[in-house]
Design a protein around this motif. Structure first.
Motif, PDB file in Angstrom:
ATOM      1  N   ARG A 120       0.724  -1.333  -0.023  1.00 12.61           N
ATOM      2  CA  ARG A 120      -0.303   0.139   0.194  1.00 12.61           C
ATOM      3  C   ARG A 120       1.158   1.386  -0.269  1.00 12.61           C
ATOM      4  O   ARG A 120       0.598   1.774  -0.699  1.00 12.61           O
ATOM      5  CB  ARG A 120      -1.256  -0.082   1.333  1.00 12.61           C
ATOM      6  N   LEU A 127      -0.329   4.752  -1.387  1.00 10.42           N
ATOM      7  CA  LEU A 127      -2.242   5.124  -1.121  1.00 10.42           C
ATOM      8  C   LEU A 127      -2.547   4.987   0.516  1.00 10.42           C
ATOM      9  O   LEU A 127      -1.570   4.476   0.914  1.00 10.42           O
ATOM     10  CB  LEU A 127      -2.549   3.397  -1.525  1.00 10.42           C
ATOM     11  N   VAL A 151      -7.606   2.608  -0.255  1.00  9.46           N
ATOM     12  CA  VAL A 151      -7.297   0.870   0.140  1.00  9.46           C
ATOM     13  C   VAL A 151      -9.425   0.508   0.806  1.00  9.46           C
ATOM     14  O   VAL A 151      -9.645   0.003  -0.307  1.00  9.46           O
ATOM     15  CB  VAL A 151      -6.653   0.013   0.361  1.00  9.46           C
ATOM     16  N   LYS A 168     -12.019   1.890  -2.645  1.00  6.26           N
ATOM     17  CA  LYS A 168     -11.877   0.679  -3.489  1.00  6.26           C
ATOM     18  C   LYS A 168     -12.248  -0.775  -3.608  1.00  6.26           C
ATOM     19  O   LYS A 168     -12.684  -1.177  -4.130  1.00  6.26           O
ATOM     20  CB  LYS A 168     -10.627   1.080  -4.216  1.00  6.26           C
ATOM     21  N   LEU A 184      -8.588  -8.286  -0.978  1.00  7.87           N
ATOM     22  CA  LEU A 184      -7.574  -7.345  -0.899  1.00  7.87           C
ATOM     23  C   LEU A 184      -5.817  -7.721  -2.265  1.00  7.87           C
ATOM     24  O   LEU A 184      -4.979  -7.352  -2.830  1.00  7.87           O
ATOM     25  CB  LEU A 184      -6.173  -7.645   0.335  1.00  7.87           C
ATOM     26  N   TYR A 228      -4.588  -5.931  -4.856  1.00  8.56           N
ATOM     27  CA  TYR A 228      -2.859  -5.447  -5.317  1.00  8.56           C
ATOM     28  C   TYR A 228      -2.009  -6.375  -6.353  1.00  8.56           C
ATOM     29  O   TYR A 228      -0.930  -6.975  -6.286  1.00  8.56           O
ATOM     30  CB  TYR A 228      -2.432  -6.173  -3.842  1.00  8.56           C
TER      31      TYR A 228
END
Length: 75
Positions: free
Chosen positions: A30, A35, A40, A43, A69, A73
């Motif tokens: 992150r 970010l 996060v 989103k 997650l 990512y």
């Protein structure tokens, strides 16, 4: 005396909750993407507090949360 300290440490470590340690990696990802926790959370649709606790390895989320997650990512 020292033997008792070592023995006590071994007993304590057996009772500690084990974490996966994934939180640190997620936090590093992150941060490397510049970010915020809030970004996060928005989103991926998970609360900011949950993301924070995951990153601190204070919370072991459901597999589905890890999937969300990991998709975000791309890991």
């Amino acid at each position: 005396m020292l033997g008792n300290q070592i023995e006590n440490k071994q007993i304590e470590s057996k009772h500690e909750k084990k974490t996966l340690g994934i939180g640190r990696m997620l936090r590093e990802l992150r941060v490397s993407l510049n970010l915020t926790l809030e970004q996060v959370a928005q989103k991926v649709g998970i609360s900011e507090e949950t993301v924070r606790r995951i990153e601190l390895d204070q919370f072991e989320p459901k597999i589905s949360t890890f999937e969300i997650l990991s998709d975000f990512y791309r890991i």
